[in-house]
Design an enzyme around this catalytic site. Sequence first.
Site: not given
Length: 513
Positions: A289, A301, A333-334, A362, A454
């Site tokens: 992603h 990420d 994707e998130e 990922d 994140h």
Amino acid sequence: MPHIFSRVRASRVIPAAAALPLVFSLALAGSAFAEPAAPPEQQLASSMQAPNIKRHLQEFQKFATANGGTRASGTPGYDASRDYVAAKLRGAGYQVTTQQFDFPFFRERSTAAMEQVSPEAKTYKPTPPGSSELGDFATLTYSGSGTANATVQAVDLTLPPTPEPSSTSGCEAQDFAGFTAGNIALIQRGTCPFADKARNAQTAGASGVIIFNEGQPGRTDTFTGTLGGPGITVPVVGVSFAIGQDLASPANTVVRLKTDTESTMRKTHNVLAESKRGNADKVVMAGAHLDSVLAGPGINDNGSGSAGLLEVALRMAQLPPKNKVRFAWWGAEELGLLGSEHYVATLPEAERNKIRLYLNFDMIGSPNFAYKIYDGSAGPAGSAEIEKAFARYFDFLRLPHVSTPLDGRSDYGPFIAAGIPAGGLFTGAEGIKTPEEQQMFGGEAGKPYDACYHGACDTTSNINDKALAVNTGAIAYSVATFALSDNPPGGTTPKAAAAQRGKVHDHHGGLIK
């Protein structure tokens, strides 16, 4: 982010193989385990070097920095990343398409607020937008925006909770019989999706919704989750069982609840690149992603997986495959694997049946990494063979590795739900490294694999070069192995089991119930 399950957990240790007749070495600049006469998959793997991969990451960082610190789908930072990847692939000679799709965009424009006004004054700690550190409450994804200052009214609660999850609070319209319009609905988690609970509350005239955790072990803390898409116009938050129980009694508790959100439909794209040569009836597919969360640039990420896959694709451009090779960089994707789900759902069945396997990458450069290979034993037939191929690579390098659940929490999820064999690599997210893993991989036990998961600090400084190089070598080895195979795993694509199709996944902690 909320208190969520780690994206994966090590479950089975696969020991490194005994010494092999060839001498293999690993340099920080790249994984080198091929001699001039070595098979092409080994030569390709040995050509992967961290500086080349990091050049892509530096570009991703520039795009984020120039566009508000993010590369989230639906933002200019993502569009710049998409255009960069597509241009590189076209220059290498691939057939490149950008697949557009609509997706539900969501962001918190400012930090939410929640306070008890009476019978006593209490201020609850908010979870800041995009934060992985939970406060006393968290805004659910796709919550409406506004302020509610009203009496809290309990809706069909099960207090104390039963030993097993069983609350049906708010799941049926009749649960709101006698509900006073304008009140804030207090609902217990359980049984049905959060969206059903919130929608029923809104229809009954609730000015806001507080959903508290159900109360059994493992279901007590503050949580976050998703309402699945736009449509709810009132504030909706998640809180702990303790707070919910406290608000349920005494009666006539008044709470002020405020959220400031944007919940709209936007457009984004997947990037797909296909080799011009190879058997079109045997497609070997690999993906990562490309989007970040809104809170940060997403360099680990998942800039790491995207950059590693891009470098492999560029290096493979001159390698004539026996089987068609298709690379994918997924959008959105998130927000719940939306790009890969759109791709699989819109692919004609005849074309879907040509995909022999899917490989997913990922977060492959976590600073406190562990080498994790998805456990193929739980996937569609052929997935175990994929796991063994990755294991061979690490064994060649005499590097330890552990297995991790193939549980649908990344973009392989839609593929295994369609019965397509899948596998891949991962180096850990918000989960905690164990003492056993510290002995195997170094780093710090008791600390997250990626403390910037994140977060705004997921920058180019948040990458372990060794893990990035080793895993990119593994990508090259696995993709080339199956691209050059006379009989790659998969064969025919079976229909997914009903249990798999109906599974409710936790995408990056995006709980829906």
